[in-house]
Structures are given as C-alpha cells and as structure tokens.
Design a protein around this motif. Sequence first.
Motif, mmCIF file in Angstrom:
data_model
loop_
_atom_site.group_PDB
_atom_site.id
_atom_site.type_symbol
_atom_site.label_atom_id
_atom_site.label_comp_id
_atom_site.label_asym_id
_atom_site.label_seq_id
_atom_site.Cartn_x
_atom_site.Cartn_y
_atom_site.Cartn_z
ATOM 1 N N ILE A 206 -38.317 -128.651 13.036
ATOM 2 C CA ILE A 206 -39.456 -129.427 13.548
ATOM 3 C C ILE A 206 -40.440 -128.450 14.184
ATOM 4 N N TYR A 207 -41.703 -128.642 13.882
ATOM 5 C CA TYR A 207 -42.759 -127.797 14.439
ATOM 6 C C TYR A 207 -43.776 -128.710 15.118
ATOM 7 N N ILE A 208 -44.130 -128.373 16.339
ATOM 8 C CA ILE A 208 -45.047 -129.208 17.120
ATOM 9 C C ILE A 208 -46.160 -128.330 17.678
ATOM 10 N N GLU A 209 -47.389 -128.760 17.463
ATOM 11 C CA GLU A 209 -48.533 -128.028 18.004
ATOM 12 C C GLU A 209 -49.515 -129.019 18.605
ATOM 13 N N ARG A 210 -49.865 -128.800 19.852
ATOM 14 C CA ARG A 210 -50.804 -129.676 20.544
ATOM 15 C C ARG A 210 -52.175 -129.011 20.613
ATOM 16 N N SER A 211 -53.201 -129.846 20.556
ATOM 17 C CA SER A 211 -54.566 -129.317 20.500
ATOM 18 C C SER A 211 -54.907 -128.492 21.734
ATOM 19 N N THR A 212 -54.246 -128.800 22.851
ATOM 20 C CA THR A 212 -54.528 -128.068 24.096
ATOM 21 C C THR A 212 -53.796 -126.728 24.155
ATOM 22 N N LYS A 213 -52.852 -126.531 23.234
ATOM 23 C CA LYS A 213 -52.087 -125.286 23.269
ATOM 24 C C LYS A 213 -51.695 -124.871 21.861
ATOM 25 N N ARG A 214 -52.678 -124.345 21.129
ATOM 26 C CA ARG A 214 -52.408 -123.898 19.766
ATOM 27 C C ARG A 214 -51.614 -122.612 19.768
ATOM 28 N N SER A 215 -50.768 -122.445 18.776
ATOM 29 C CA SER A 215 -49.975 -121.225 18.647
ATOM 30 C C SER A 215 -50.889 -120.027 18.398
ATOM 31 N N VAL A 216 -50.508 -118.873 18.934
ATOM 32 C CA VAL A 216 -51.278 -117.648 18.700
ATOM 33 C C VAL A 216 -50.535 -116.692 17.774
ATOM 34 N N VAL A 217 -49.319 -117.053 17.365
ATOM 35 C CA VAL A 217 -48.548 -116.189 16.466
ATOM 36 C C VAL A 217 -49.297 -116.042 15.146
ATOM 37 N N GLY A 218 -49.448 -114.811 14.706
ATOM 38 C CA GLY A 218 -50.183 -114.540 13.469
ATOM 39 C C GLY A 218 -51.643 -114.213 13.694
ATOM 40 N N ASN A 219 -52.174 -114.568 14.875
ATOM 41 C CA ASN A 219 -53.570 -114.233 15.177
ATOM 42 C C ASN A 219 -53.745 -112.720 15.301
ATOM 43 N N ILE A 220 -54.919 -112.246 14.933
ATOM 44 C CA ILE A 220 -55.228 -110.817 15.037
ATOM 45 C C ILE A 220 -56.327 -110.643 16.081
ATOM 46 N N TYR A 221 -56.099 -109.751 17.027
ATOM 47 C CA TYR A 221 -57.027 -109.525 18.138
ATOM 48 C C TYR A 221 -57.423 -108.052 18.213
ATOM 49 N N LYS A 222 -58.608 -107.831 18.732
ATOM 50 C CA LYS A 222 -58.979 -106.488 19.159
ATOM 51 C C LYS A 222 -58.703 -106.433 20.652
ATOM 52 N N GLY A 223 -57.747 -105.598 21.045
ATOM 53 C CA GLY A 223 -57.308 -105.577 22.432
ATOM 54 C C GLY A 223 -57.661 -104.288 23.146
ATOM 55 N N ASN A 224 -57.498 -104.338 24.450
ATOM 56 C CA ASN A 224 -57.776 -103.187 25.292
ATOM 57 C C ASN A 224 -56.507 -102.818 26.052
ATOM 58 N N VAL A 225 -56.033 -101.588 25.896
ATOM 59 C CA VAL A 225 -54.813 -101.147 26.570
ATOM 60 C C VAL A 225 -55.075 -101.056 28.068
ATOM 61 N N THR A 226 -54.322 -101.828 28.852
ATOM 62 C CA THR A 226 -54.532 -101.857 30.305
ATOM 63 C C THR A 226 -53.530 -100.979 31.053
ATOM 64 N N ARG A 227 -52.319 -100.878 30.542
ATOM 65 C CA ARG A 227 -51.303 -100.039 31.208
ATOM 66 C C ARG A 227 -50.384 -99.427 30.159
ATOM 67 N N VAL A 228 -50.051 -98.164 30.351
ATOM 68 C CA VAL A 228 -49.065 -97.477 29.507
ATOM 69 C C VAL A 228 -47.877 -97.138 30.392
ATOM 70 N N LEU A 229 -46.695 -97.574 29.976
ATOM 71 C CA LEU A 229 -45.485 -97.401 30.786
ATOM 72 C C LEU A 229 -44.486 -96.514 30.047
ATOM 73 N N PRO A 230 -44.556 -95.195 30.253
ATOM 74 C CA PRO A 230 -43.638 -94.294 29.550
ATOM 75 C C PRO A 230 -42.170 -94.598 29.845
ATOM 76 N N GLY A 231 -41.890 -95.070 31.068
ATOM 77 C CA GLY A 231 -40.504 -95.370 31.427
ATOM 78 C C GLY A 231 -39.913 -96.524 30.641
ATOM 79 N N MET A 232 -40.777 -97.390 30.126
ATOM 80 C CA MET A 232 -40.332 -98.528 29.312
ATOM 81 C C MET A 232 -40.677 -98.347 27.835
ATOM 82 N N GLU A 233 -41.339 -97.229 27.515
ATOM 83 C CA GLU A 233 -41.815 -96.974 26.151
ATOM 84 C C GLU A 233 -42.578 -98.185 25.629
#
Length: 501
Positions: free
Chosen positions: A26-53
């Motif tokens: 069963i798959y449920i999607e509400r108009s107020t909260k659409r899934s973002v899986v599969g979406n492609i974004y241009k993002g900005n790296v805010t933090r790099v954590l070498p200790g967590m790779e």
Amino acid sequence: MREIVVNATNYETRVAILEDERLVEIYIERSTKRSVVGNIYKGNVTRVLPGMEAAFVDIGLDRDAFLYVNDVYEDFAEYQKLLGVDDGLETEFTEMRSVVAAYSIADLLREGRHVLVRVTKEALGTKGPRITTHVTLPGRFVVLMPTVGQIGVSRKIRSRDERVRLKTLVRALQRDRGGVIVRTAAEGVDNAILEKELNYLYDLWDEIKRKSDRAPAPSLIHREIGLMERVVRDSLWSDLASIHIDSEKAYEFCMDFVSKIDPLTAPRIKLYGEDIPIFEKFGVQRELAKALQDKVWLKSGGYIVINRTEALVAIDVNTGKFVGKRSLEDTIAKTNLESVKEIVRQLRLRDLGGIIVIDFIDMEDTANQQKLLEALEAELKKDRSPSRIMAGPSSTLVILTRKRTRQSLEKILCQPCPYCEGHGLIKSVATICYEILNEIKKQSPHFDGHEVILRVNPDVAAALKDGEKEVYREMQLFVGKPINIKADNNLHHEHFDLMMD
C-alpha cells in the motif's frame, strides 16, 4: 494474479497492490506531504564531518539532507582524472565505486560547494533525507545512470541471447559513457521502442544539467513523477490483470501516461463507478485496519505477533488454536511454513525495514528446518525491497535485513499516543490508586479537618469503590473523614486532583 487499486482524491492518493486478491503493498501520499524520493536537487554543502565520513547538504527542505561518502559520485570523466584512470580503460561501476570509497569525505567535498543530488530515502524521525550524487533516471524499460559507466541487464532475464541483444543495443546507443540498467520489462521489446525511451532519458538528463547550471542552490531541479504513475510504471508486468481507479481525473491521467510508456496495458485500466468505496469493494480497508495491529491470525488458527522497537522489528510465531492432526512436529512445521507467507506479506504491507528478527517455533527435523529457510527465501524474492538473510543463533531464529526508503505504514497512518508518549503502555489503575494514597499521606497534615474532594478518571473512580476499596479505606483513615470521589471523563487516565472544600 496481480491488480492495482487506486483511490484518488484532491487531498490524498492511495495505491494498493493485490496478489491473488490479497493486499500485499500500500502506498499513501497526501497533498500536504508529497514524497521527495527520486527528486533531484541542486544543494549546498553546509557541513563536512570527517569523523562520520559524511556531509550535510541544504536542499531547501526543513532539515539538511545526509550524504555519506560512499554516495558521492562525480562526472565519469572527472573521476578518471581524479583517480588517474587511463582514458582508454573501461572501468566497471563496482570497481570505480570501491576506489572512490577509499577517499575521505574531506577529499571530495567542502563547505559551500554546490552539488547535484538525488533523494534516496525520506526523512525519518529526526533524521533528514538521505541523498546521493549518483543520479538515476528510471524509465519503463531502462534506467539511465549518467554519472557511472556500468551497463547491466536485469538478472530476471534468463535468456542468454536476449541479454546479449539488449546489452549490444544499449552499448550502441550509449552517450558519454553514461551507465544504463535494462529492466526486466524490456525482455522481448522491440529495439525501436527501447531506443526511443533511452533517447528521451538522455534528453531529460541534458535538460537537468542545463537547469542546474542556471539555478541557485538550494533548488528543486527535477521532480519525480507522482505516486500513481510511479507504482503503475514499476508494476507493468505480464501478470498484471487490471488497474482499477475511482477518480475520472486520475483515470484519464493514468490512461495518458500508460499509453505513452506501454500502450498494450491501456485496455486493462478500468474506471470504477460503483457506490461502494473502492477500498471496501476490494477488501483493502479491512486489511489496512489489520495492518495496524500487533497480532495477525493465520488461516490454520496460528498467529504471529509483530513488535517494533527503536533498534529492530521482532516477529514471534505461535501455534495458537491450531492443534494439527498427526504429530507435534508436523503441527509446528505447518504453522511455521504458513507463517512465512504472512510474515513477508506484512513486511511488504507495513514496509518494515532495518534488522528483523523472526522467532519461528523450534523444530527437531532438519529437513523441516531447511524447507522453512527455502520457503522464506522464495517469498522474499517477491519483495521489491532488497533483503538479506543472516545466520541466526539457531535454525528457527532467523535474522534478516530489509531496505526501506519511505516511512512505514504505521508512521503514515498513526501518531504517538498522547497518554503513553509512544511507549504503548500507560499506568495500571492499581498503580494510580497507590500513587493517590502516597500523595494523601504526604498532604494529610494540611487537610486539618477540611472535606477532601478527589477528582479522577472514571476507571480509577470505579476501582476505588470496588477492586481497590481497601486502598480507599486507608486514604480516609489518613484524612480522618470520608473522601468525596468525583469521576471526570475529561481527566487523563493517569492524572488526579486533590482539593479541599
């Protein structure tokens, strides 16, 4: 026989997959909260954590997305330069990934850098969405992977000649050494159809790159198709009998979509027009209600119990009312084998993931133990989410892992209990009565002959006058006079008020 049942409204879309008339997904999607899986974004790296790779990337959502080092890919040619790979060497995807993984996250990313990413997993709990720079563009017959060089064919296509045909075609159409995976649905499909879809995906990728070059970060560059289209696209197999849709608008949209990607399936799409709600007609609503319960009954009279914890999912198998006819071993073996289908169905239906521990009933016969594992492996093959069986401490205590990319059914349909804060338990009536007694003991010096009024939940009031009347009697001894009990339906089960008049 498989069927798809779609219930679509302006505010919610629910898509059910039935196998032999039983709900399995069963798959449920509400108009107020659409899934973002599969979406492609241009993002900005805010933090790099070498200790967590890992790194956190702002993609314009409520929480920064999480990018692990093994999910960092670059343009194929750029990686060849970075890794010193000979330009004439055809490097396989798995080899490329293993070399890239040897690099630290700090070698690959820096704060403030812009990256093109695809969401692979929804935000769950307090965690932001999981992302990868490995962009994939799925079609009906092929999946384009422009950032890697692998060409592969689905393992479900058994024919050697067919595999060679498909691989040869894709290699001839390959652009810029971008990777392509040929899906199972491509078996037997005409070359011209495959070429048309692959060229469409290449053109889509060119458009995504152009849009990404112009857009600021963070920005949504490409939105994955809607829930109904995704499920239909990924379910168009030869055993799909029909698609039932209760909305004329959604029906027309689905007809248009399917006519473009698989015209032969279009006649199987049916517009549902009966007065009975579509999920009631196909038994989906009843199965949804059961999917929120811990106990699931088997046809024989046995049952399974599903318990979710923070760390894992525990499933226990019991014979229940089933007594069998031959021997104890035979009864246990039948219950275990019957439970396998239901367990896997519930994993798919509830979309349970992570570590799953299944406690089958102990069996002495090694042949029965082997049959059990074989049955479990066979059922898991029907599941589209990858899973892996690991060795357990015994032959009937099975541990497996299952990948989950979206919220579980329970998380979508439920919220934490305001009484127990999600623990699943509240204090017993007896415990509350004893707590009231202790509070009266503490406050007794202040009563000073005043009348005492005790306001409680009706369940507690009934207990003090019946099962816990001895506790009530002791309360009055400390007060020195009768206590006036007032039942209040609006009062929380665990709360009480002591007042003086």
